[in-house]
Scaffold this active site. Structure first.
Site, PDB file in Angstrom:
ATOM      1  N   ASP A   1      34.429  24.639 127.636  1.00 52.80           N
ATOM      2  CA  ASP A   1      33.557  24.523 129.053  1.00 52.80           C
ATOM      3  C   ASP A   1      34.469  25.456 129.962  1.00 52.80           C
ATOM      4  O   ASP A   1      34.200  26.366 130.954  1.00 52.80           O
ATOM      5  CB  ASP A   1      33.434  23.285 129.600  1.00 52.80           C
ATOM      6  CG  ASP A   1      31.936  23.442 129.046  1.00 52.80           C
ATOM      7  OD1 ASP A   1      30.873  23.585 128.693  1.00 52.80           O
ATOM      8  OD2 ASP A   1      31.685  21.730 129.259  1.00 52.80           O
TER       9      ASP A   1
ATOM     10  N   ARG B   1      46.216  27.495 127.144  1.00 56.28           N
ATOM     11  CA  ARG B   1      45.327  26.723 127.963  1.00 56.28           C
ATOM     12  C   ARG B   1      45.730  27.533 129.492  1.00 56.28           C
ATOM     13  O   ARG B   1      47.639  27.503 129.768  1.00 56.28           O
ATOM     14  CB  ARG B   1      45.818  25.722 128.466  1.00 56.28           C
ATOM     15  CG  ARG B   1      44.949  24.700 127.661  1.00 56.28           C
ATOM     16  CD  ARG B   1      44.104  23.503 127.323  1.00 56.28           C
ATOM     17  NE  ARG B   1      43.797  23.085 126.822  1.00 56.28           N
ATOM     18  CZ  ARG B   1      43.924  22.004 125.220  1.00 56.28           C
ATOM     19  NH1 ARG B   1      44.983  21.340 125.276  1.00 56.28           N
ATOM     20  NH2 ARG B   1      43.325  21.165 124.658  1.00 56.28           N
TER      21      ARG B   1
ATOM     22  N   ASP C   1      34.998  19.604 118.736  1.00 57.39           N
ATOM     23  CA  ASP C   1      34.570  18.210 119.541  1.00 57.39           C
ATOM     24  C   ASP C   1      32.789  18.706 119.454  1.00 57.39           C
ATOM     25  O   ASP C   1      31.857  16.890 120.006  1.00 57.39           O
ATOM     26  CB  ASP C   1      34.621  18.614 120.721  1.00 57.39           C
ATOM     27  CG  ASP C   1      36.048  18.107 121.092  1.00 57.39           C
ATOM     28  OD1 ASP C   1      36.522  17.267 119.828  1.00 57.39           O
ATOM     29  OD2 ASP C   1      36.530  18.390 122.073  1.00 57.39           O
TER      30      ASP C   1
ATOM     31  N   THR D   1      34.987  24.961 119.629  1.00 60.81           N
ATOM     32  CA  THR D   1      35.694  23.805 119.396  1.00 60.81           C
ATOM     33  C   THR D   1      35.687  22.522 118.754  1.00 60.81           C
ATOM     34  O   THR D   1      34.389  22.505 118.669  1.00 60.81           O
ATOM     35  CB  THR D   1      35.119  22.537 120.820  1.00 60.81           C
ATOM     36  OG1 THR D   1      36.011  21.719 120.854  1.00 60.81           O
ATOM     37  CG2 THR D   1      33.765  22.666 121.482  1.00 60.81           C
TER      38      THR D   1
ATOM     39  N   ASP E   1      31.067  19.423 122.375  1.00 58.34           N
ATOM     40  CA  ASP E   1      30.278  18.875 123.970  1.00 58.34           C
ATOM     41  C   ASP E   1      30.186  19.825 124.422  1.00 58.34           C
ATOM     42  O   ASP E   1      30.596  19.535 125.790  1.00 58.34           O
ATOM     43  CB  ASP E   1      32.022  18.336 124.195  1.00 58.34           C
ATOM     44  CG  ASP E   1      33.207  18.951 124.038  1.00 58.34           C
ATOM     45  OD1 ASP E   1      33.512  20.208 123.534  1.00 58.34           O
ATOM     46  OD2 ASP E   1      34.607  18.382 125.281  1.00 58.34           O
TER      47      ASP E   1
ATOM     48  N   GLY F   1      41.222  24.795 123.234  1.00 56.50           N
ATOM     49  CA  GLY F   1      41.800  24.179 121.616  1.00 56.50           C
ATOM     50  C   GLY F   1      41.096  24.617 121.194  1.00 56.50           C
ATOM     51  O   GLY F   1      40.612  24.902 120.656  1.00 56.50           O
TER      52      GLY F   1
ATOM     53  N   ARG G   1      37.595  14.372 122.561  1.00 61.42           N
ATOM     54  CA  ARG G   1      37.967  14.229 123.786  1.00 61.42           C
ATOM     55  C   ARG G   1      36.527  12.598 123.943  1.00 61.42           C
ATOM     56  O   ARG G   1      36.944  12.077 123.884  1.00 61.42           O
ATOM     57  CB  ARG G   1      37.608  15.581 124.894  1.00 61.42           C
ATOM     58  CG  ARG G   1      38.377  15.774 126.280  1.00 61.42           C
ATOM     59  CD  ARG G   1      37.781  16.979 126.554  1.00 61.42           C
ATOM     60  NE  ARG G   1      39.069  18.238 125.511  1.00 61.42           N
ATOM     61  CZ  ARG G   1      39.320  18.792 125.364  1.00 61.42           C
ATOM     62  NH1 ARG G   1      40.653  18.006 126.767  1.00 61.42           N
ATOM     63  NH2 ARG G   1      40.494  19.811 124.900  1.00 61.42           N
TER      64      ARG G   1
HETATM   65  O1  F6P Z   1      38.914  20.030 121.923  1.00 57.09           O
HETATM   66  C1  F6P Z   1      39.872  19.727 120.969  1.00 57.09           C
HETATM   67  C2  F6P Z   1      41.056  18.215 121.172  1.00 57.09           C
HETATM   68  O2  F6P Z   1      41.476  18.288 120.054  1.00 57.09           O
HETATM   69  C3  F6P Z   1      40.325  16.979 121.296  1.00 57.09           C
HETATM   70  O3  F6P Z   1      39.293  15.970 120.255  1.00 57.09           O
HETATM   71  C4  F6P Z   1      41.090  16.290 121.871  1.00 57.09           C
HETATM   72  O4  F6P Z   1      40.815  15.374 122.691  1.00 57.09           O
HETATM   73  C5  F6P Z   1      41.750  17.391 122.788  1.00 57.09           C
HETATM   74  O5  F6P Z   1      41.813  18.744 122.150  1.00 57.09           O
HETATM   75  C6  F6P Z   1      43.634  17.484 122.063  1.00 57.09           C
HETATM   76  O6  F6P Z   1      44.275  18.534 122.495  1.00 57.09           O
HETATM   77  P1  F6P Z   1      45.830  18.891 122.120  1.00 57.09           P
HETATM   78  O7  F6P Z   1      45.331  19.884 121.062  1.00 57.09           O
HETATM   79  O8  F6P Z   1      46.034  19.756 123.859  1.00 57.09           O
HETATM   80  O9  F6P Z   1      46.426  17.877 122.325  1.00 57.09           O
END
Ligand code: F6P
Length: 319
Positions: A103, A72, A127, A125, A129, A11, A171
């Site tokens: 990660d 990804r 998050d 990120t 996390d 992300g 997340r």
């Molecule tokens: O890791 C960043 C994040 O925005 C999280 O907070 C969320 O769960 C996820 O990515 C959403 O992913 P996507 O943009 O693939 O929907």
């Protein structure tokens, strides 16, 4: 001269551009060559490689998103994919790669390092996390955006005597939720890390309504996965008209804050210092407010405490 690559993966997060810029400029300052790898590990496998000079990274420090694009890459999760990636690195003549991501991206960096291509991970990120670091690039900007949005939601909640339930990203983690919840003066914050008692929250709401409180803010971390349900239950139990807002991807964009730009720059700089010495298989992080680096496997095996203290403070000051 050494030649290094830089990529963003997973992300996106505000401040990734500042990190890319720092990696590029610091490497050039050391007489190294730099290439940008587009769309994460996919770009490595597909040969989406761009030569970079100081001008390639002009005018990006203030921008959200990532100028290198991100993705990804499922193919990089198996050995054949990583082998192909290592072969590509040799073909291009890369002496190392800086991988900006989370990660999942670090696992790829560890695998590639094991195949003889030194890789350095930078935590990117919103998050926060990632266990090996107190801070991840993008966290501060995302929290400030969420805070501003919730301040706006409060205006309308107040005008209508409503309760607003706001879901923030993160997340499986509640770091954004607890910090933002505290910053907006939420009555309650619900995160995956802490048990919660909706009946007790509703009872408190009813109690303070008797002494004149008319509107409420509840922040819920997306990882709880029950925002709509919580919203419905609060309305049923308290009789207060309740609305849910899911902030979503607005939290991922926007111009990075000072904190994100400075830390992204420090981390990018540190990554280049490691690669210059031929050191790989490390993640750059922040510990005791200082930039440091740690072995990737060790980084991936760490756990991170939750903000128990903030959680306690919030609960004692909420109503
Ligand atoms: O890791 C960043 C994040 O925005 C999280 O907070 C969320 O769960 C996820 O990515 C959403 O992913 P996507 O943009 O693939 O929907």
């Amino acid at each position: 001269a050494k030649k290094i690559g830089v990529l963003t993966s997973g992300g996106d997060a505000p401040g990734m551009n500042a990190a890319v810029r720092a990696v590029c400029r610091a490497a050039l300052a050391r007489g190294m060559e730099v290439v940008g790898i587009k769309r994460g590990y996919n770009g490595l496998l597909n040969g989406e490689i761009i030569e970079m000079n100081a001008r390639t990274v002009s005018n990006i420090i203030q921008r959200g998103g990532t100028c290198l694009y991100t993705a990804r890459c499922p193919e990089f999760r198996n050995k054949e994919g990583v082998q192909k990636g290592a072969d590509k690195c040799r073909e291009i003549g890369l002496d190392g790669i800086v991988v900006i991501g989370g990660d999942g991206s670090f696992r790829g960096a560890a695998d590639l390092s094991a195949m003889g291509i030194p890789c350095i991970g930078l935590p990117g990120t919103i998050d926060n996390d990632i266990s090996c670091t107190e801070y991840t690039i993008g966290y501060d900007t995302a929290m400030n955006t969420a805070m501003e949005m919730i301040d706006k939601i409060r205006d309308t909640a107040q005008s209508h005597d409503r309760c607003s339930v706001v879901e923030v990203m993160g997340r499986n983690a509640g770091y954004i939720a607890i910090n933002v919840g505290l910053a907006v003066g939420a009555e309650a914050v619900i995160t995956p890390e802490e048990d919660y008692d909706l009946d007790a929250i509703c009872a408190k709401m009813q109690k303070v309504m008797k002494s004149g409180k008319t509107h409420f803010l509840i922040v819920v971390a997306e990882g709880v996965g029950k925002t709509e349900e919580i919203t419905k239950l609060i309305q049923e139990k308290t009789g207060v008209e309740t609305r849910a807002t899911i902030l979503g991807h607005v939290q991922r964009g926007g111009s990075p804050t000072v904190r994100d730009r400075v830390i992204a720059t420090q981390m990018g700089y540190h990554a280049v210092e490691l690669l210059e010495k031929g050191i790989g298989n490390r993640v750059v992080g922040m510990r005791d407010n200082k930039i440091y680096d740690v072995d990737i496997q060790e980084a991936l095996s760490m756990t991170k405490p939750f903000e128990d203290e903030l959680y306690a403070i919030l609960n004692d000051t909420a109503f």
